[in-house]
Design a protein around this motif. Structure first.
Motif, mmCIF file in Angstrom:
data_model
loop_
_atom_site.group_PDB
_atom_site.id
_atom_site.type_symbol
_atom_site.label_atom_id
_atom_site.label_comp_id
_atom_site.label_asym_id
_atom_site.label_seq_id
_atom_site.Cartn_x
_atom_site.Cartn_y
_atom_site.Cartn_z
ATOM 1 N N ALA A 206 7.165 4.764 -0.120
ATOM 2 C CA ALA A 206 8.010 4.009 -1.049
ATOM 3 C C ALA A 206 8.327 4.825 -2.300
ATOM 4 O O ALA A 206 7.850 4.546 -3.407
ATOM 5 C CB ALA A 206 7.335 2.688 -1.416
ATOM 6 N N ASP A 207 9.130 5.859 -2.116
ATOM 7 C CA ASP A 207 9.675 6.638 -3.218
ATOM 8 C C ASP A 207 11.118 6.182 -3.425
ATOM 9 O O ASP A 207 11.924 6.224 -2.486
ATOM 10 C CB ASP A 207 9.679 8.129 -2.885
ATOM 11 N N PHE A 208 11.446 5.773 -4.642
ATOM 12 C CA PHE A 208 12.821 5.323 -4.871
ATOM 13 C C PHE A 208 13.183 5.450 -6.345
ATOM 14 O O PHE A 208 12.316 5.629 -7.217
ATOM 15 C CB PHE A 208 13.026 3.885 -4.378
ATOM 16 N N PRO B 74 16.705 5.442 -2.187
ATOM 17 C CA PRO B 74 15.537 6.286 -1.945
ATOM 18 C C PRO B 74 15.504 7.435 -2.945
ATOM 19 O O PRO B 74 16.553 7.884 -3.439
ATOM 20 C CB PRO B 74 15.764 6.796 -0.520
ATOM 21 N N GLY B 75 14.318 7.912 -3.263
ATOM 22 C CA GLY B 75 14.201 9.021 -4.215
ATOM 23 C C GLY B 75 15.006 10.224 -3.759
ATOM 24 O O GLY B 75 15.100 10.535 -2.574
ATOM 25 N N PHE B 76 15.585 10.918 -4.731
ATOM 26 C CA PHE B 76 16.385 12.096 -4.409
ATOM 27 C C PHE B 76 15.496 13.221 -3.878
ATOM 28 O O PHE B 76 14.338 13.369 -4.273
ATOM 29 C CB PHE B 76 17.141 12.576 -5.649
ATOM 30 N N ASN C 14 5.403 6.357 -4.222
ATOM 31 C CA ASN C 14 4.417 5.588 -3.450
ATOM 32 C C ASN C 14 4.324 4.151 -3.948
ATOM 33 O O ASN C 14 3.247 3.558 -3.994
ATOM 34 C CB ASN C 14 3.041 6.253 -3.510
ATOM 35 N N GLY C 15 5.449 3.595 -4.337
ATOM 36 C CA GLY C 15 5.484 2.217 -4.778
ATOM 37 C C GLY C 15 5.074 1.977 -6.204
ATOM 38 O O GLY C 15 5.109 0.843 -6.687
ATOM 39 N N ASP D 194 0.826 -1.218 0.000
ATOM 40 C CA ASP D 194 0.000 0.000 0.000
ATOM 41 C C ASP D 194 0.857 1.264 0.000
ATOM 42 O O ASP D 194 0.571 2.237 0.705
ATOM 43 C CB ASP D 194 -0.955 0.004 1.194
ATOM 44 N N GLY D 195 1.927 1.229 -0.793
ATOM 45 C CA GLY D 195 2.742 2.416 -0.986
ATOM 46 C C GLY D 195 3.757 2.709 0.098
ATOM 47 O O GLY D 195 4.431 3.739 0.039
ATOM 48 N N ARG D 196 3.882 1.802 1.080
ATOM 49 C CA ARG D 196 4.837 2.035 2.170
ATOM 50 C C ARG D 196 5.811 0.864 2.298
ATOM 51 O O ARG D 196 5.476 -0.276 2.004
ATOM 52 C CB ARG D 196 4.115 2.254 3.504
ATOM 53 N N ILE D 197 7.012 1.194 2.758
ATOM 54 C CA ILE D 197 8.036 0.184 2.964
ATOM 55 C C ILE D 197 7.651 -0.695 4.155
ATOM 56 O O ILE D 197 7.365 -0.198 5.246
ATOM 57 C CB ILE D 197 9.410 0.843 3.242
ATOM 58 N N GLN D 198 7.660 -1.998 3.928
ATOM 59 C CA GLN D 198 7.447 -2.951 5.009
ATOM 60 C C GLN D 198 8.766 -3.521 5.521
ATOM 61 O O GLN D 198 8.921 -3.756 6.723
ATOM 62 C CB GLN D 198 6.551 -4.096 4.535
ATOM 63 N N ALA D 199 9.708 -3.751 4.613
ATOM 64 C CA ALA D 199 10.999 -4.313 5.002
ATOM 65 C C ALA D 199 11.985 -4.091 3.870
ATOM 66 O O ALA D 199 11.609 -4.010 2.696
ATOM 67 C CB ALA D 199 10.887 -5.809 5.309
#
Length: 436
Positions: free
Chosen positions: A383-385, A73-75, A428-429, A41-46
């Motif tokens: 989750a921006d990367f 991670p996103g700049f 956001n993934g 859901d757009g967030r880091i779990q692990a």
């Protein structure tokens, strides 16, 4: 924008838990050569070794296989003037002449709302193509310039900060607001955009010389009245600018003291450049909880001076990295780090790849007071990367083939990399950019 429930990203993961500093503290970062990023859901779990991800998480997940690529991670770009994109690389001026000859005419064109909309869409696309997922952005004095940027960012689900420039003196008449009118415009924009989705509002007095004492006072009062707001401005960029501030504010002890007097140098305030500060001012800036934006490309281009990265950090000042487009000549945070390394070299100091990439990711998030949301792969973060190719050109490939350590590979990427190395950018993934 819909987000799949589960994603797994496989690649060479690098992120930071703290500032590695000049000593490249090994406890400050994590690198997983065959890493896995679990997103729900757009967030880091692990984040960790691929083989160590929890059993069964891949059964319903969409898998993105980037083995052999670097995943960061996103700049985070801490200082950007989106209306100046069209005058990037304009020749031959220092700060004050450059503003009058190039910047103010460019910003005056934003009286046309369609110009703002076209430029905002262009800049958002270019940021994603360069792997930048968060930025602290100056608009113009026109309220619709903020609407245009936030609308373009919202359409992509981006976490962005922006604000209407406040400027009620020492500027062209067609770019001048009033002390009360500029604050009224800001209030309406705050009500419309601040906290909407992933957007946050930054009060934006351009710099002390273009705001009257009354405008600065009202800005400080508004900032204090709404604790969630941010503030962005410029500080101590150019020696002529410092002389001008002394003439305009003769009762204040320094340029920084002007902002402190009006309550504009506290937490969530970001001051671009901060080149010409003495040790006492650096300590005072840190004591207030304010942050600085290091904009090496711009500082070199305008001949403004050399940023004292390590003295500022040692004083306790949060420091982020900024492209400062359009005085900076690229949207690329990698190219900005290239310039930052040279600035430190000229002062007999170093900027390692690890410290540099920290500044471009978690360091920027910390400077914006957003490290609890972005900047790393810690659980719960958004989750921006960005996915980077190590060698995007024949010369980069040759250089990478000679590298024998991770640090050597990262440093070569930092010095040679640009948007050609960006394979994909995720917000956001969800994939928001893919290299053609």
């Amino acid at each position: 924008m819909t987000t799949p429930a589960h994603r797994l990203v496989r690649g060479q993961l690098l992120h930071f838990l703290a500032d590695p500093g000049m000593g490249d503290d090994p406890a400050a970062w994590q690198f997983f050569d065959d890493g896995g990023l679990w997103i729900r859901d757009g967030r880091i779990q692990a984040a960790g070794p691929w083989a160590a991800l929890p059993p069964g998480v891949g059964e319903s997940a969409t898998v993105h296989d980037y083995r052999g690529h670097l995943v960061l991670p996103g700049f985070v770009d801490c200082h950007l003037h989106y209306p100046q994109a069209g005058v990037i690389a304009s020749y031959g001026r220092q700060l004050l002449d450059w503003l009058n000859d190039y910047v103010f005419p460019a910003e005056a064109r934003f009286a046309d709302a369609s110009e703002a909309e076209r430029t905002a869409a262009f800049v958002v696309r270019r940021l994603l193509a360069h792997g930048t997922t968060t930025a602290s952005v100056f608009a113009t004095v026109h309220p619709h310039s903020v609407d245009a940027f936030f609308a373009a960012a919202e359409a992509r689900g981006l976490r962005m900060l922006c604000g209407k420039v406040l400027m009620d003196r020492n500027c062209p008449a067609d770019l001048r607001d009033t002390a009360a009118g500029g604050i009224a415009d800001s209030l309406r924009l705050i009500e419309r955009w601040h906290g909407r989705g992933r957007l946050r509002y930054s009060l934006t007095p351009r710099f002390a010389p273009t705001s009257s004492p009354e405008q600065l006072r009202l800005c400080g009062e508004l900032l204090a009245s709404q604790p969630g707001l941010h503030l962005q401005t410029h500080l101590a960029e150019n020696p002529c600018e410092l002389d001008w501030v002394r003439q305009l504010f003769p009762t204040r002890g320094s340029y920084l003291d002007v902002y402190q007097h009006y309550g504009l140098a506290g937490p969530r305030s970001l001051h671009a450049h901060c080149i010409h500060l003495d040790a006492a001012e650096r300590r005072s800036l840190a004591a207030g909880g304010a942050a600085a934006a290091f904009c090496p490309g711009s500082n070199l281009f305008l001949g403004s001076g050399l940023f004292r990265l390590h003295p500022l950090k040692q004083a306790g000042v949060w420091v982020g990295l900024g492209t400062d487009v359009g005085a900076g000549t690229s949207f690329s945070m990698l190219q900005t780090l290239n310039e930052g390394y040279k600035v430190q070299q000229l002062q007999g100091e170093k900027l390692s790849a690890r410290e540099g990439l920290y500044q471009a990711t978690l360091g920027g998030a910390e400077a914006l007071q957003l490290a609890g949301r972005i900047g790393s792969f810690q659980p719960g973060r958004e989750a921006d990367f960005v996915v980077l190719e190590w060698g995007a050109t024949p010369l980069q490939q040759l250089r990478q083939s000679q590298a024998r350590t991770l640090d050597d590979r990262l440093f070569a990427l930092m010095m040679q990399g640009d948007d050609r190395n960006v394979v994909a950018t995720y917000v956001n993934g969800e994939q928001a950019y893919r290299r053609p």
